[in-house]
Design a protein around this motif. Structure first.
Motif, PDB file in Angstrom:
ATOM      1  N   PRO A 143      19.635 -19.368   4.067  1.00 35.04           N
ATOM      2  CA  PRO A 143      18.296 -19.021   4.222  1.00 35.04           C
ATOM      3  C   PRO A 143      17.885 -18.202   2.868  1.00 35.04           C
ATOM      4  O   PRO A 143      18.581 -17.451   2.122  1.00 35.04           O
ATOM      5  CB  PRO A 143      17.949 -18.072   5.151  1.00 35.04           C
ATOM      6  N   ALA A 144      16.612 -18.191   2.583  1.00 30.74           N
ATOM      7  CA  ALA A 144      16.118 -17.425   1.322  1.00 30.74           C
ATOM      8  C   ALA A 144      16.060 -15.830   1.623  1.00 30.74           C
ATOM      9  O   ALA A 144      16.077 -15.697   2.783  1.00 30.74           O
ATOM     10  CB  ALA A 144      14.491 -17.859   0.984  1.00 30.74           C
ATOM     11  N   ASP A 145      16.465 -15.225   0.676  1.00 31.24           N
ATOM     12  CA  ASP A 145      16.568 -13.800   0.745  1.00 31.24           C
ATOM     13  C   ASP A 145      15.247 -13.306   1.050  1.00 31.24           C
ATOM     14  O   ASP A 145      14.132 -13.735   0.583  1.00 31.24           O
ATOM     15  CB  ASP A 145      16.738 -13.107  -0.651  1.00 31.24           C
ATOM     16  N   VAL A 146      15.346 -12.219   2.072  1.00 32.11           N
ATOM     17  CA  VAL A 146      13.916 -11.771   2.732  1.00 32.11           C
ATOM     18  C   VAL A 146      13.472 -10.600   1.666  1.00 32.11           C
ATOM     19  O   VAL A 146      14.404  -9.706   1.576  1.00 32.11           O
ATOM     20  CB  VAL A 146      14.157 -11.050   4.090  1.00 32.11           C
ATOM     21  N   GLU A 147      12.481 -10.671   1.194  1.00 29.78           N
ATOM     22  CA  GLU A 147      12.021  -9.937   0.155  1.00 29.78           C
ATOM     23  C   GLU A 147      11.591  -8.419   1.088  1.00 29.78           C
ATOM     24  O   GLU A 147      10.896  -8.624   2.054  1.00 29.78           O
ATOM     25  CB  GLU A 147      10.619 -10.155  -0.286  1.00 29.78           C
ATOM     26  N   PRO A 148      11.970  -7.148   0.624  1.00 31.94           N
ATOM     27  CA  PRO A 148      11.772  -6.002   1.175  1.00 31.94           C
ATOM     28  C   PRO A 148      10.222  -5.881   1.162  1.00 31.94           C
ATOM     29  O   PRO A 148       9.577  -5.918   0.033  1.00 31.94           O
ATOM     30  CB  PRO A 148      12.432  -4.939   0.720  1.00 31.94           C
ATOM     31  N   TRP A 149       9.709  -5.420   2.137  1.00 39.39           N
ATOM     32  CA  TRP A 149       8.369  -4.787   2.307  1.00 39.39           C
ATOM     33  C   TRP A 149       8.083  -3.559   1.323  1.00 39.39           C
ATOM     34  O   TRP A 149       8.927  -2.714   1.700  1.00 39.39           O
ATOM     35  CB  TRP A 149       7.706  -4.664   3.660  1.00 39.39           C
ATOM     36  N   ARG A 150       7.007  -3.448   0.813  1.00 44.27           N
ATOM     37  CA  ARG A 150       6.907  -2.404   0.005  1.00 44.27           C
ATOM     38  C   ARG A 150       5.269  -1.916   0.112  1.00 44.27           C
ATOM     39  O   ARG A 150       4.535  -2.901   0.336  1.00 44.27           O
ATOM     40  CB  ARG A 150       6.772  -2.453  -1.300  1.00 44.27           C
ATOM     41  N   PRO A 151       5.020  -0.383   0.230  1.00 42.41           N
ATOM     42  CA  PRO A 151       3.702  -0.211   0.432  1.00 42.41           C
ATOM     43  C   PRO A 151       2.795  -0.568  -0.817  1.00 42.41           C
ATOM     44  O   PRO A 151       3.222  -0.832  -1.866  1.00 42.41           O
ATOM     45  CB  PRO A 151       3.480   1.582   0.385  1.00 42.41           C
ATOM     46  N   GLY A 152       1.635  -0.953  -0.266  1.00 34.73           N
ATOM     47  CA  GLY A 152       0.579  -1.649  -1.365  1.00 34.73           C
ATOM     48  C   GLY A 152      -0.816  -0.635  -1.447  1.00 34.73           C
ATOM     49  O   GLY A 152      -0.850   0.306  -1.047  1.00 34.73           O
ATOM     50  N   GLU A 153      -1.504  -1.323  -2.269  1.00 32.79           N
ATOM     51  CA  GLU A 153      -3.057  -0.393  -2.423  1.00 32.79           C
ATOM     52  C   GLU A 153      -3.821  -0.490  -1.202  1.00 32.79           C
ATOM     53  O   GLU A 153      -3.616  -1.200  -0.352  1.00 32.79           O
ATOM     54  CB  GLU A 153      -3.624  -1.200  -3.530  1.00 32.79           C
ATOM     55  N   PRO A 154      -4.690   0.683  -1.020  1.00 33.87           N
ATOM     56  CA  PRO A 154      -5.356   0.920   0.069  1.00 33.87           C
ATOM     57  C   PRO A 154      -6.365  -0.447   0.076  1.00 33.87           C
ATOM     58  O   PRO A 154      -6.774  -0.805  -0.996  1.00 33.87           O
ATOM     59  CB  PRO A 154      -5.777   2.053   0.282  1.00 33.87           C
ATOM     60  N   ALA A 155      -7.186  -0.584   1.081  1.00 35.39           N
ATOM     61  CA  ALA A 155      -8.333  -1.550   0.929  1.00 35.39           C
ATOM     62  C   ALA A 155      -9.506  -0.911   0.239  1.00 35.39           C
ATOM     63  O   ALA A 155      -9.571   0.616   0.399  1.00 35.39           O
ATOM     64  CB  ALA A 155      -8.706  -1.887   2.566  1.00 35.39           C
ATOM     65  N   PRO A 156     -10.487  -1.582  -0.181  1.00 34.40           N
ATOM     66  CA  PRO A 156     -11.703  -0.868  -0.747  1.00 34.40           C
ATOM     67  C   PRO A 156     -12.232  -0.115  -0.090  1.00 34.40           C
ATOM     68  O   PRO A 156     -12.405  -0.460   1.328  1.00 34.40           O
ATOM     69  CB  PRO A 156     -12.367  -2.069  -1.357  1.00 34.40           C
ATOM     70  N   ALA A 157     -12.997   0.963  -0.451  1.00 33.24           N
ATOM     71  CA  ALA A 157     -13.566   1.863   0.515  1.00 33.24           C
ATOM     72  C   ALA A 157     -14.748   1.181   1.334  1.00 33.24           C
ATOM     73  O   ALA A 157     -14.952   1.532   2.656  1.00 33.24           O
ATOM     74  CB  ALA A 157     -14.304   3.053  -0.354  1.00 33.24           C
ATOM     75  N   HIS A 158     -15.265   0.320   1.037  1.00 38.27           N
ATOM     76  CA  HIS A 158     -16.535  -0.341   1.439  1.00 38.27           C
ATOM     77  C   HIS A 158     -15.887  -1.287   2.750  1.00 38.27           C
ATOM     78  O   HIS A 158     -16.767  -1.654   3.448  1.00 38.27           O
ATOM     79  CB  HIS A 158     -17.435  -0.987   0.767  1.00 38.27           C
ATOM     80  N   LEU A 159     -14.645  -1.529   2.842  1.00 39.26           N
ATOM     81  CA  LEU A 159     -14.106  -2.318   3.788  1.00 39.26           C
ATOM     82  C   LEU A 159     -13.420  -1.722   4.931  1.00 39.26           C
ATOM     83  O   LEU A 159     -12.975  -2.195   5.891  1.00 39.26           O
ATOM     84  CB  LEU A 159     -13.326  -3.553   3.100  1.00 39.26           C
ATOM     85  N   ARG A 160     -13.061  -0.630   4.608  1.00 41.17           N
ATOM     86  CA  ARG A 160     -11.941   0.123   5.551  1.00 41.17           C
ATOM     87  C   ARG A 160     -12.773   0.284   6.931  1.00 41.17           C
ATOM     88  O   ARG A 160     -11.893   0.415   7.701  1.00 41.17           O
ATOM     89  CB  ARG A 160     -11.493   1.546   4.893  1.00 41.17           C
ATOM     90  N   GLY A 161     -13.948   0.590   6.958  1.00 38.58           N
ATOM     91  CA  GLY A 161     -14.513   0.742   8.317  1.00 38.58           C
ATOM     92  C   GLY A 161     -14.453  -0.535   9.125  1.00 38.58           C
ATOM     93  O   GLY A 161     -14.730  -0.467  10.297  1.00 38.58           O
ATOM     94  N   MET A 162     -14.421  -1.888   8.448  1.00 39.42           N
ATOM     95  CA  MET A 162     -14.609  -3.079   9.141  1.00 39.42           C
ATOM     96  C   MET A 162     -13.111  -3.649   9.643  1.00 39.42           C
ATOM     97  O   MET A 162     -13.018  -4.694  10.325  1.00 39.42           O
ATOM     98  CB  MET A 162     -15.289  -4.150   8.559  1.00 39.42           C
ATOM     99  N   LEU A 163     -11.958  -2.934   9.267  1.00 40.90           N
ATOM    100  CA  LEU A 163     -10.798  -3.571   9.550  1.00 40.90           C
ATOM    101  C   LEU A 163     -10.444  -3.126  11.138  1.00 40.90           C
ATOM    102  O   LEU A 163     -10.887  -2.269  11.632  1.00 40.90           O
ATOM    103  CB  LEU A 163      -9.719  -2.896   8.597  1.00 40.90           C
ATOM    104  N   GLY A 164      -9.587  -3.878  11.633  1.00 40.94           N
ATOM    105  CA  GLY A 164      -9.190  -4.089  13.069  1.00 40.94           C
ATOM    106  C   GLY A 164      -9.658  -5.169  13.882  1.00 40.94           C
ATOM    107  O   GLY A 164      -9.742  -6.314  13.210  1.00 40.94           O
ATOM    108  N   ARG A 165      -9.759  -4.957  14.935  1.00 45.70           N
ATOM    109  CA  ARG A 165     -10.276  -6.130  16.096  1.00 45.70           C
ATOM    110  C   ARG A 165     -11.355  -6.381  16.244  1.00 45.70           C
ATOM    111  O   ARG A 165     -12.517  -5.304  16.318  1.00 45.70           O
ATOM    112  CB  ARG A 165      -9.479  -5.761  17.344  1.00 45.70           C
ATOM    113  N   TRP A 166     -12.017  -7.640  16.264  1.00 44.03           N
ATOM    114  CA  TRP A 166     -13.445  -8.146  16.649  1.00 44.03           C
ATOM    115  C   TRP A 166     -13.334  -9.361  17.278  1.00 44.03           C
ATOM    116  O   TRP A 166     -12.257 -10.001  17.603  1.00 44.03           O
ATOM    117  CB  TRP A 166     -13.989  -8.619  15.160  1.00 44.03           C
ATOM    118  N   TRP A 167     -14.344  -9.705  18.188  1.00 44.30           N
ATOM    119  CA  TRP A 167     -14.329 -10.616  19.275  1.00 44.30           C
ATOM    120  C   TRP A 167     -15.365 -11.760  18.627  1.00 44.30           C
ATOM    121  O   TRP A 167     -16.466 -11.516  18.150  1.00 44.30           O
ATOM    122  CB  TRP A 167     -14.892  -9.937  20.346  1.00 44.30           C
TER     123      TRP A 167
END
Length: 446
Positions: free
Chosen positions: A335-359
């Motif tokens: 199988p293809a090598d599994v790339e390690p996960w690395r921390p990334g940049e945070p979400a833009p400030a104007h979107l942080r409050g809308m992340l999560g669960r919606w119905w």
């Protein structure tokens, strides 16, 4: 696996190759050429209808260059006495209803028409089905597209293919003539071990449907390009990745009940289960069989993954399934090598409050920021199902375009209250809220 197919299928020569972006190329050749040549990775085999995938790419190149539209009638670009109203798209997907072969008993005489005769005899060719009614394979249709491309580019089909596809991708062994390093094709007697050599044939104006010769290595690379063009052609010199995405989208199935294979724009699509699809084409000509496929999706699949198996027997049908098995075995056992996960940049400030669960409509969705983009998936989606991915709409900070996945192409709009909190989403106009809500009591005048 290759040796077993050669022995059990009674194929004088089998040449196989596997291409992956993360491993050295792999080849295996078993048997003999049937002539004075030595069988090896450079031995040429006839690839038959795999040729159609090259013609299809040439057509899409012309579309991307603005020389044609897929919904153009073919008569807009070729002077034909009949069937000029059939569209480029229908011919590519084998849904034009045009008869399978050019007029006359081509497979009895093996005398293919020249360009002038091919076009003139269209008046004698039948429309065996109404356009768009169903899948009906047509070598004649693909031959017309090859001549259309030649006319638009100002050369023969073979010249255009060499300039626009073979040279840019480095497919130096692929040609419209066999040359001295070719295997001999055979018909194997059903009741003895006798091998009857087949005569080499020139398919003339029908060449864009079946003329090419190649090596397994070249064809594995071609299959990898069809599956993952960005890895082999990062600059899009041959074709943009988005155009290959378009070509791989299924337009018809080959069997209305089994749905075991489909056609896109000149490409065969073979589902493998677990969100894996193999894309490419099979080929058959007197004395030869070929199968060339790239792999997309699924755990273990490497980038630019393609396999080709070429055989020098017109009856060795075991050849046709082997690329699919080689691709599956490679993904499972290496199988293809599994790339390690690395921390990334945070979400833009104007979107942080809308992340999560919606119905929406009683179902729960999770919106998150990953790999530099806003994404959404159903809370109960299986792990392998791709998420929806959104791109911002310029100058509209609360509006996004869905660029892949569920509702691709549709808009996502954020609604905020007076203090800037996102209180509602509209995705493809459907309302999403933080808690389950019925439509009862909703003010539809808003």
């Amino acid at each position: 696996m290759v040796r077993r197919v050669q022995a059990d299928g009674r194929v004088p020569a089998v040449s196989a190759a596997l291409h992956r972006a993360d491993r050295p190329p792999w080849t295996c050749a078993v048997g003999g050429t049937g002539n004075d040549g030595v069988l090896g990775p450079e031995t040429l085999f006839r690839i038959g209808s795999v040729t159609k995938t090259f013609t299809a790419v040439l057509v899409l190149q012309c579309r991307d260059a603005g020389l044609l539209d897929l919904d153009d009638p073919v008569g807009r670009h070729l002077d034909v006495p009949a069937h000029g109203e059939l569209t480029v798209r229908r011919l590519l997907s084998h849904t034009s209803g045009l008869q399978r072969e050019p007029h006359g008993d081509v497979w009895d005489t093996l005398a293919a028409p020249g360009v002038a005769a091919l076009l003139a005899d269209l008046a004698r060719a039948e429309r065996v089905l109404p356009p768009a009614r169903r899948y009906h394979y047509s070598n004649l249709g693909m031959a017309l597209l090859g001549q259309l491309v030649a006319r638009l580019r100002g050369g023969s089909w073979a010249e255009v293919l060499g300039e626009w596809v073979l040279a840019p991708l480095g497919l130096t062994a692929t040609a419209d003539r066999p040359g001295p390093a070719a295997a001999t094709g055979f018909l194997i007697d059903a009741y003895s071990d006798e091998a009857h050599p087949e005569p080499p044939t020139d398919f003339g104006a029908v060449g864009p449907a079946a003329q090419l010769w190649s090596t397994a290595s070249d064809m594995a690379r071609w299959a990898a390009f069809l599956a993952d063009p960005a890895a082999l052609d990062p600059a899009g010199a041959v074709l943009a990745p988005a155009t290959l995405d378009e070509m791989r989208w299924p337009l018809t199935v080959t069997d209305e009940t089994s749905w075991g294979a489909g056609f896109g724009l000149g490409l065969i699509l073979v589902p493998q289960g677990e969100r894996v699809v193999h894309v490419g084409h099979d080929g058959a000509m007197p004395g030869f069989l070929a199968a060339v496929y790239g792999r997309r999706g699924g755990d273990g699949t490497a980038g630019a993954m393609g396999a080709a198996v070429l055989g020098s027997s017109g009856t060795g049908v075991q050849v046709m399934d082997l690329p699919h098995r080689l691709l599956a075995a490679s993904a499972e056992h290496d199988p293809a090598d599994v790339e390690p996960w690395r921390p990334g940049e945070p979400a833009p400030a104007h979107l942080r409050g809308m992340l999560g669960r919606w119905w929406g409509e009683g179902f729960e969705y999770v919106f998150g920021w990953h790999d530099g983009a806003l994404r959404a998936r159903g809370a109960d989606d299986p792990a392998g199902k791709p998420p929806a991915v959104f791109a911002p709409v310029p100058d509209r900070p609360d509006v996004f375009r869905t660029v892949s996945g569920r509702e691709v192409g549709e808009l996502l709009r954020l609604s905020r209250d007076a203090d800037g909190t996102v209180v509602r989403l509209h995705w493809a106009t459907y309302r999403f809220t933080r808690a389950q809500e019925t439509f009862d009591g909703y003010d539809f005048r808003r």
